[in-house]
Motif scaffolding. Structure first.
Motif: not given
Ligand SMILES: NC(=O)c1ccc[n+]([C@@H]2O[C@H](COP(=O)([O-])OP(=O)(O)OC[C@H]3O[C@@H](n4cnc5c(N)ncnc54)[C@H](OP(=O)(O)O)[C@@H]3O)[C@@H](O)[C@H]2O)c1
Length: 277
Positions: A211, A105, A213, A48, A24, A178
């Motif tokens: 990234f 993801n 976010s 969610r 999303s 984490y």
């Molecule tokens: N951004 C970074 O800097 C970064 C760096 C390294 C790794 N990552 C990894 O990249 C992935 C995505 O992160 P992001 O930065 O894109 O985060 P984000 O923008 O906060 O997005 C997280 C997504 O996961 C969903 N989500 C969270 N808990 C959930 C659950 N229990 N069931 C289903 N969906 C769920 C959220 O929607 P809802 O809240 O509506 O559920 C949202 O769609 C993660 O695994 C994170 O650890 C991110």
């Protein structure tokens, strides 16, 4: 000249059906966009929340306005919960007998001093980042097996983190559980590669650095903000949507199995020079 079979399809996903958890917003939404633009026929996204500024519904509208042939379908589900995962898979089965690509993801994090981390934060992180991914792949197996062939396997891509390779943050803004969960996510991907490779399913790991976010912004701010982190990065910038899009398409297009691809501008290699500890 060499005969390169299906060369024009190397970076295309024409006709493919994908599921992206956490689709999303953030990296999941960038990935869904990339898949549709690369020709995917259907992209299921899950999260969610269905409604609101960051819910699935607005993401589905955006994706279906891209003007691609493929379509996006949203299914709300909590992929930390096994019953919800089964419900999600059953819902996909109603319209699709096969799943070509599964991107695990969705992720959760927690930042605090070690001794201040509540037990609940560890439960939430491990349930989503590790146990949930294990169960999602397990329950999706019939769909993935139905799609994969020796020449064109179905794909599992686990979105981990460079935090699974190094020890990025301890002290005031510690992210120990984490980091532990992402090390486990890396190793889950490697184990699945060996378990599922012979069943025509490849498993690979994408490990992003920072990234901007919703998930990352709090920590980015606490560490001094975007400018400071960009300055510390060997490429002098943080990740952008195109970076994750490119890596996701690349990960799909190769014979890779059990490997991780880091997308952080080289930051994880320069921890000695730029330690934040
Ligand atoms: N951004 C970074 O800097 C970064 C760096 C390294 C790794 N990552 C990894 O990249 C992935 C995505 O992160 P992001 O930065 O894109 O985060 P984000 O923008 O906060 O997005 C997280 C997504 O996961 C969903 N989500 C969270 N808990 C959930 C659950 N229990 N069931 C289903 N969906 C769920 C959220 O929607 P809802 O809240 O509506 O559920 C949202 O769609 C993660 O695994 C994170 O650890 C991110």
């Amino acid at each position: 000249m060499s005969e390169l079979r299906d060369f024009d399809k190397l970076f295309r996903l024409d006709g493919k059906v994908a599921l992206i958890t956490g689709g999303s917003r953030g990296l999941g939404l960038h990935t869904a966009t990339a898949f549709l633009r690369a020709g995917a026929r259907k992209v299921f996204i899950t999260a969610r929340k269905a409604e609101g500024e960051q819910g699935i519904d607005q993401a589905v509208v955006k994706l279906n306005n891209l003007g691609t042939k493929g379509t996006a379908v949203g299914i709300p589900a909590n992929v930390a919960n096994t019953e919800d995962i089964q419900r999600l898979v059953n819902k996909i089965k109603e319209t699709e007998p096969r799943l070509d690509i599964l991107v695990a993801n969705a992720g959760a994090t927690w930042g605090s001093r070690f001794e201040d981390a509540p037990d609940q934060s560890s439960i939430k992180i491990l349930d989503l980042n590790v146990r949930g991914v294990f169960n999602l792949v397990k329950l999706s197996l019939p769909l993935l097996e139905a799609a994969g062939t020796r020449r064109d396997p179905s794909r599992v891509i686990i979105v981990s983190s460079t935090a699974g390779r190094n020890v990025p943050h301890v002290g005031e803004n510690g992210t120990i559980m984490y980091s532990v969960s992402k090390a486990a996510a890396h190793h889950l991907g490697r184990n699945l590669a060996i378990e599922l490779g012979p069943r025509n399913i490849t498993s690979n790991i994408v490990a992003p650095g920072f990234f901007p976010s919703k998930l990352a912004q709090g920590l980015i701010n606490k560490l001094g903000g975007t400018d400071e982190l960009e300055d510390a990065n060997p490429r002098k910038r943080l990740g952008e949507p195109e970076d994750i899009a490119g890596v996701m398409i690349l990960t799909n297009s190769e014979i890779r199995n059990g490997v991780d691809i880091t997308v952080d501008g080289g930051m994880v290699l320069s921890a000695g020079r730029h330690s934040k500890l």
